[in-house]
Design a protein around this motif. Structure first.
Motif, mmCIF file in Angstrom:
data_model
loop_
_atom_site.group_PDB
_atom_site.id
_atom_site.type_symbol
_atom_site.label_atom_id
_atom_site.label_comp_id
_atom_site.label_asym_id
_atom_site.label_seq_id
_atom_site.Cartn_x
_atom_site.Cartn_y
_atom_site.Cartn_z
ATOM 1 N N ASP A 166 -5.015 -2.602 5.141
ATOM 2 C CA ASP A 166 -4.229 -1.423 5.491
ATOM 3 C C ASP A 166 -5.109 -0.224 5.810
ATOM 4 O OD1 ASP A 166 -1.798 -2.570 5.423
ATOM 5 O OD2 ASP A 166 -1.271 -1.936 3.416
ATOM 6 N N GLN B 294 0.849 -1.179 0.000
ATOM 7 C CA GLN B 294 0.000 0.000 0.000
ATOM 8 C C GLN B 294 0.890 1.235 0.000
ATOM 9 O OE1 GLN B 294 -3.612 0.341 0.043
ATOM 10 N NE2 GLN B 294 -2.812 2.323 -0.602
ATOM 11 N N ARG C 145 2.070 5.067 0.220
ATOM 12 C CA ARG C 145 1.703 6.106 1.179
ATOM 13 C C ARG C 145 1.919 7.483 0.569
ATOM 14 N NH1 ARG C 145 4.203 8.691 5.712
ATOM 15 N NH2 ARG C 145 6.178 7.618 5.292
ATOM 16 N N TRP D 56 -1.968 -8.093 2.191
ATOM 17 C CA TRP D 56 -2.287 -7.391 3.428
ATOM 18 C C TRP D 56 -2.742 -5.962 3.185
ATOM 19 C CZ3 TRP D 56 -3.166 -10.705 6.939
ATOM 20 C CH2 TRP D 56 -2.382 -11.841 7.096
ATOM 21 N N THR D 57 -2.586 -5.446 1.994
ATOM 22 C CA THR D 57 -3.066 -4.080 1.734
ATOM 23 C C THR D 57 -4.577 -3.989 1.875
ATOM 24 O OG1 THR D 57 -3.297 -4.434 -0.657
ATOM 25 C CG2 THR D 57 -1.160 -3.677 0.152
#
Length: 667
Positions: A659, A375, A377, A655-656
């Motif tokens: 997030d 993810q 940022r 896992w995003t």
């Protein structure tokens, strides 16, 4: 002859007749014979009085008030330039009147002939913008300086109309018919007055008008009028650069106008009769504003100016309104009296400088591991330096053979290499960075197949002791607790966790009783291993009492609905969730616990992320070790098959997905 005599002769009536009196009153003063000397004397007297007043009056307050407008004193009917000062540190008291002060009208530009719209001051305090109607050009957008001099930034034979000003004061949003020479349907355009450029924003066969700029600058809302008898107008959005145009499915009346933005996600619409409707652009939902109704102006600031009636007062008054709480409006009074009339000049408040000023894409210096989805940022800052919430970002990877980026900023590597990633906030602000795709970052520390030497690696605890059983996929560990005291095993190997750590195991859990049949897979802080080694590994439950880093439990409760639940968490942030169907049927499932680099404990079942919990305390910097515990009373057979543990974040689970959404979901 006397004016009265002429009126009597002209009308053929008596001198006392009301019609004679009306005719005399309608005659200009300077045309009346006996009043000429009075007129001259009055002119001299007024000139002298004005000169004396100019020499003796105190200077009016400067034009620095947060909200300034021209309106009418309700008692005298005299037009006034008034302003309201709201101090930044002022405690906002809902309903408490705000006292307006007189301002020097000379601080405003003279209204040129043909100006028939609200005159608004720009953020620089030196220029004003409005519309002017001329005989040759028709309706035109105009800038006016402090001396009243006009500048036409977009002269055309077709009509133009000013809509709103960009939050930073550089650009105008306008509508124009210049692109449609047949029907003169209006389209939205962006005007740069300094460069004298006009950029088309919308391109439809309908009529786009009434545009309002989003406070952060990234989007424009406008009203689309359909020239049919069956279609009502739509509330539409378009990015600053003209991309991603869409119309909301909002429930709006047949007749309405666009008031403006209440904040970055809410728009106020003015319906017939002064009804105010609030539209949420994220969902398209519409809520009627019951707190007030009337006319509302939304400027580039944190307060709204409203000429409205409220539930407490049916009279239309001027109010300042915080958009976060419309019920906290405060009336504006002048010398203790309400103001009335239409606002024809407005100098709105701009000190907040709330537009999105900078956009920065932040990438890790060591690259993005090829085995994971990441993810990305982004940091945004307002012009006043405060953090800015970011909405509807657009992403582009320049080399999609290296990696792709989706609309949510999820970066998916495809091979080692580098690609430029570009992020755009509606084209209003843009940033880019070179993203390096690096080799796999996780390191496998444990690979356990439960062969004949497994007891040399693991430490067993509890009574009865854990034992090995044969299953359809090979040997598996049966923790073998009896319900009163759990049994299990732990691996006294420290797994570095500064960049994350994880464990994954195949498990089979044919639960037949909702009590005393459990299985737990956990990561515990390695700084407790020294104390655990001193334990007799039978009495009590020393390990669980020391606090875990990241744990999971199946089922998540006992009795009742236990077999519908599972649980996970870490460091005091624990919770249950609905278990996926068939989890407790005895079929094999893959359970993964991942301690993420930011300290969250994440759980996945069969490769699907369940969620991530942040924990109430930071994870221990000493690393972690693997712990298995369980009960198998009443002939239960909850077993753990092949197991692996690693340092870092292993690929295979996105896992995003957790997030930005920390909601625990059912896999």
């Amino acid at each position: 002859r006397a004016t009265r005599d002429i009126a009597v002769d002209f009308l053929g009536l008596d001198a006392a007749s009301p019609k004679v009196q009306q005719l005399i009153a309608a005659t200009p003063l300077w045309k009346r014979k006996r009043a000429r000397w009075l007129t001259a004397a009055a002119a001299v007297l007024l000139t002298a009085s004005a000169s004396i007043a100019t020499l003796t009056r105190r200077p009016a307050p400067p034009l620095t008030s947060d909200f300034t407008f021209w309106t009418v004193d309700s008692a005298t009917g005299v037009g006034r330039y008034v302003g309201v000062r709201v101090r930044p540190d002022e405690v906002w008291e809902a309903g408490a009147p705000l006292e307006a002060i007189d301002l020097d009208s000379n601080a405003y530009p003279q209204r040129p002939p043909g100006v028939n719209a609200l005159l608004q001051r720009g953020p620089d305090g030196k220029r004003w913008w409005t519309m002017v109607t001329g005989r040759e050009l028709g309706d035109e957008v105009v800038w006016i300086d402090s001396l009243g001099r006009m500048q036409l930034p977009m002269p055309s034979e077709r009509d133009d109309a000013v809509e709103s000003l960009s939050p930073d004061g550089r650009l105008l949003l306008a509508s124009t018919g210049r692109f449609d020479t047949i029907t003169d349907h209006l389209q939205q355009v962006i005007v740069d007055p300094e460069r004298k450029t006009v950029r088309r924003l919308t391109n439809s066969s309908e009529g786009d008008r009434g545009g309002r700029w989003r406070p952060d600058g990234t989007q424009i809302a406008f009203r689309r009028h359909y020239f049919t008898l069956t279609s009502g107008d739509s509330l539409c959005l378009v990015d600053f650069d003209g991309a991603r145009e869409r119309c909301l499915r909002a429930d709006l009346p047949s007749r309405w106008t666009l008031g403006g933005w209440m904040d970055d996600v809410r728009i106020v619409v003015i319906a017939a009769g002064g009804r105010l409707l609030e539209v949420d652009i994220r969902k398209g939902g519409t809520r009627e504003v019951t707190e007030m109704q009337g006319a509302m102006w939304t400027f580039a600031g944190s307060l709204l100016l409203c000429q409205c009636a409220t539930a407490e007062d049916a009279h239309s008054l001027f109010y300042l309104v915080p958009p976060a709480d419309l019920s906290a409006a405060r009336p504006i009074l002048y010398r203790g009296r309400p103001l009335k009339g239409a606002a024809i000049v407005a100098a709105p408040r701009y000190p907040e400088r709330q537009w999105l000023d900078t956009l920065r894409l932040v990438l890790p210096p060591n690259g993005l591991s090829v085995e994971n989805t990441h993810q990305l940022r982004v940091e945004g800052r307002r012009a006043n330096g405060a953090p800015a919430p970011l909405h509807d970002l657009r992403w582009v990877s320049r080399d999609t053979t290296v990696a792709t980026v989706d609309s949510l900023g999820r970066f998916r590597p495809r091979r080692l290499g580098a690609t430029w990633v570009v992020v755009s906030a509606g084209g209003w602000r843009v940033d880019s960075a070179l993203a390096l795709v690096s080799p796999a970052g996780s390191q496998t520390m444990v690979r356990e197949l439960w062969d004949a030497s497994w007891m040399n690696r693991w430490r067993l605890f509890g009574e009865p002791r854990p034992r090995m059983v044969e299953t359809s996929i090979g040997p598996a560990l049966l923790p073998n607790g009896d319900g009163s005291y759990p049994s299990g095993a732990y691996l006294p190997l420290v797994i570095p966790s500064a960049s994350g750590a994880g464990v994954e195991a195949m498990v089979s859990m044919p639960i037949t009783r909702s009590q005393w049949q459990t299985l737990g897979l956990s990561l515990y802080p390695a700084d407790g291993l020294a104390r655990v080694r001193q334990w007799d590994h039978i009495t009590g439950d020393v390990i669980s009492a020391m606090g875990n880093t990241c744990w999971s439990a199946f089922p998540g409760d006992e009795g009742g609905r236990a077999t519908e639940l599972a649980a996970y968490g870490g460091r005091g942030d624990d919770g249950t969730f609905l278990a996926p169907p068939g989890l407790y049927s005895g079929r094999w499932h893959r359970i993964r616990l991942q301690l993420l680099p930011d300290g969250r404990c994440a759980l996945a079942i069969d490769g699907r992320p369940v969620g991530a919990r942040r924990g109430r305390t930071p994870p221990s910097p000493s690393g972690v070790y693997v712990h298995i515990v369980g009960n198998s009373r009443f002939d239960g057979r909850l077993v753990v098959g092949p197991l692996e543990a690693w340092s870092g974040v292993r690929g295979g689970v996105d896992w995003t997905l957790v997030d930005s959404d920390t909601t625990t979901r059912r896999p």
